[in-house]
Design an enzyme around this catalytic site. Structure first.
Site, mmCIF file in Angstrom:
data_model
loop_
_atom_site.group_PDB
_atom_site.id
_atom_site.type_symbol
_atom_site.label_atom_id
_atom_site.label_comp_id
_atom_site.label_asym_id
_atom_site.label_seq_id
_atom_site.Cartn_x
_atom_site.Cartn_y
_atom_site.Cartn_z
ATOM 1 N N HIS A 1 51.347 31.491 49.995
ATOM 2 C CA HIS A 1 50.439 31.673 51.048
ATOM 3 C C HIS A 1 51.362 31.874 52.323
ATOM 4 O O HIS A 1 50.738 32.894 53.253
ATOM 5 C CB HIS A 1 49.306 30.528 51.199
ATOM 6 N N HIS B 1 42.793 38.525 41.703
ATOM 7 C CA HIS B 1 42.592 37.369 41.008
ATOM 8 C C HIS B 1 42.431 36.163 42.240
ATOM 9 O O HIS B 1 43.431 35.501 42.481
ATOM 10 C CB HIS B 1 43.835 36.554 40.290
ATOM 11 N N SER C 1 43.403 32.235 48.641
ATOM 12 C CA SER C 1 44.075 33.455 49.321
ATOM 13 C C SER C 1 42.691 34.359 50.119
ATOM 14 O O SER C 1 43.115 34.805 51.032
ATOM 15 C CB SER C 1 44.634 34.194 48.463
ATOM 16 N N GLU D 1 37.219 38.417 41.270
ATOM 17 C CA GLU D 1 37.518 37.411 40.384
ATOM 18 C C GLU D 1 36.744 37.622 39.086
ATOM 19 O O GLU D 1 35.560 38.045 39.026
ATOM 20 C CB GLU D 1 37.056 36.282 41.090
ATOM 21 N N GLY E 1 40.566 41.956 37.121
ATOM 22 C CA GLY E 1 41.699 42.485 38.204
ATOM 23 C C GLY E 1 42.423 43.468 37.783
ATOM 24 O O GLY E 1 42.734 44.105 38.775
ATOM 25 N N ASP F 1 47.851 37.420 41.438
ATOM 26 C CA ASP F 1 47.861 36.415 41.322
ATOM 27 C C ASP F 1 47.302 35.643 40.090
ATOM 28 O O ASP F 1 46.535 34.948 39.917
ATOM 29 C CB ASP F 1 47.455 35.632 42.532
HETATM 30 N N1 SAM Z 1 44.651 33.948 44.465
HETATM 31 C C1 SAM Z 1 44.432 32.523 44.334
HETATM 32 C C2 SAM Z 1 44.834 31.780 45.761
HETATM 33 O O1 SAM Z 1 45.907 32.073 46.032
HETATM 34 O O2 SAM Z 1 43.898 30.654 46.102
HETATM 35 C C3 SAM Z 1 44.303 31.711 43.226
HETATM 36 C C4 SAM Z 1 44.112 32.350 42.049
HETATM 37 S S1 SAM Z 1 44.342 31.605 40.449
HETATM 38 C C5 SAM Z 1 45.961 31.385 40.259
HETATM 39 C C6 SAM Z 1 43.879 32.775 39.282
HETATM 40 C C7 SAM Z 1 42.430 33.180 39.076
HETATM 41 O O3 SAM Z 1 42.272 34.520 38.439
HETATM 42 C C8 SAM Z 1 41.527 32.076 38.588
HETATM 43 O O4 SAM Z 1 40.482 31.857 39.197
HETATM 44 C C9 SAM Z 1 40.945 32.854 37.356
HETATM 45 O O5 SAM Z 1 39.689 32.535 37.047
HETATM 46 C C10 SAM Z 1 41.020 34.264 37.552
HETATM 47 N N2 SAM Z 1 41.342 35.172 36.493
HETATM 48 C C11 SAM Z 1 41.918 35.156 35.251
HETATM 49 N N3 SAM Z 1 42.018 36.301 34.530
HETATM 50 C C12 SAM Z 1 41.529 37.138 35.555
HETATM 51 C C13 SAM Z 1 41.186 38.698 35.501
HETATM 52 N N4 SAM Z 1 41.560 39.197 34.031
HETATM 53 N N5 SAM Z 1 40.877 39.415 36.298
HETATM 54 C C14 SAM Z 1 40.466 38.481 37.694
HETATM 55 N N6 SAM Z 1 40.478 37.374 37.803
HETATM 56 C C15 SAM Z 1 41.042 36.695 36.773
#
Ligand code: SAM
Length: 282
Positions: free
Chosen positions: A18, A41, A102, A120, A146, A166
């Site tokens: 971040h 993500h 994020s 998401e 994503g 992410d």
């Molecule tokens: N970017 C966020 C932050 O910095 O606060 C944290 C994201 S976390 C590491 C990863 C997220 O991706 C999770 O919420 C998960 O549910 C989601 N996710 C997993 N596979 C995904 C996909 N194919 N497309 C979009 N989101 C996905």
């Protein structure tokens, strides 16, 4: 999709990720022209650090918990200010009970003309995110894979901005998939900034990932890393990395200021290490 970010929100990896994210968004604000951030993500946006999940790991205590209590020099404080202001904005009385993920962090930084697309895939998380941003005309929340967004949503109509990638790294081949998807995304929108987070666990995997990126044909790529300790013998999260494609020209210099301070604050008993390397030429 077993990964739940609520267990890890505000940990050292989030803080470093971040801090980089904030510096890129602040750079985009140097020009009046509107930009868009696409968060592929996005997670749930706002995390309750008193929740069972956050309390179970307690990871945030060695991340944002350490940062808010740390003494830093003025130059570092100026660079960290937008991140810390966003954290304080979601907390009431100076105590840290919530942490902005994020999308909330980016949203806090946007000007009137700028936009956020938060993607998401997890239905519950996407619903939560929609609720958080309901009625906010600057933010579009989409329940979608994503990786698909890297096709259809690029380039954005603003033609300026950042794509934050992410993923949870649940799949064995996630590192290979990133390079392949990034190449396609970059072909659609070569002028965009891309920031790709990655975990430093298996050091040979990271080496292959970096080599793969270096040979990808994508120009102007840097690698920003912070490691808490020397490589562990058993795989564990030793560090956090961010690949940035088309980095703002000030980013390298800003990270040269921030990373040693973050390594001191977040690292294990003064073992914290950091590095910024250019993977491909401008
Ligand atoms: N970017 C966020 C932050 O910095 O606060 C944290 C994201 S976390 C590491 C990863 C997220 O991706 C999770 O919420 C998960 O549910 C989601 N996710 C997993 N596979 C995904 C996909 N194919 N497309 C979009 N989101 C996905």
């Amino acid at each position: 999709m077993n990964y739940r970010h609520a267990y890890h929100a505000g940990n050292f990896a989030d803080v470093v990720k971040h801090a980089v994210l904030v510096r890129i968004v602040e750079y985009l604000k140097h020009k009046d022209k509107a930009f868009r951030v696409i968060d592929t993500h996005a997670g749930i946006g706002l995390y309750d650090l008193t929740s069972q999940e956050a309390q179970k790991t307690g990871e945030w205590r060695d991340g944002i918990g350490r940062l808010v209590d740390a003494n830093v020099d003025n130059e570092t404080a100026n660079l960290l200010n937008p991140l810390l202001a966003a954290v304080h904005a979601v907390n009431q009385d100076g105590s840290i009970q919530h942490y902005p993920g994020s999308p909330c962090l980016v949203r806090h930084l946007l000007r009137k003309q700028d936009r956020l697309t938060a993607i998401e895939l997890h239905p519950q998380d996407a619903a939560c995110l929609k609720q958080t941003f309901s009625g906010d005309f600057q933010t579009r929340v989409i329940e979608l894979d994503g990786w698909l967004a890297l096709g259809g949503h690029l380039p954005p109509k603003e033609k300026r901005g950042l794509v934050l990638i992410d993923p949870p790294y649940e799949k064995e081949d996630e590192f290979e998939r990133i390079v392949a998807r990034l190449r396609k995304a970059h072909a659609r929108w070569p002028g965009g900034i891309y920031a790709i987070w990655y975990p430093i666990k298996k050091h040979e995997t990271i080496k292959a990932f970096r080599d793969n990126l270096a040979g990808s044909g994508i120009a102007d790529t840097i690698d920003i890393r912070l490691e808490l300790r020397a490589p562990s013998t058993e795989p564990q999260l030793d560090g956090t990395g961010m690949i940035v494609v088309n980095p703002p020209f000030v980013l390298h210099e800003e990270m040269n200021v921030l990373l040693p301070v973050l390594a001191r604050i977040l690292g294990d008993s003064e073992e914290g290490r950091w590095g910024i390397e250019r993977l491909t030429a401008e």
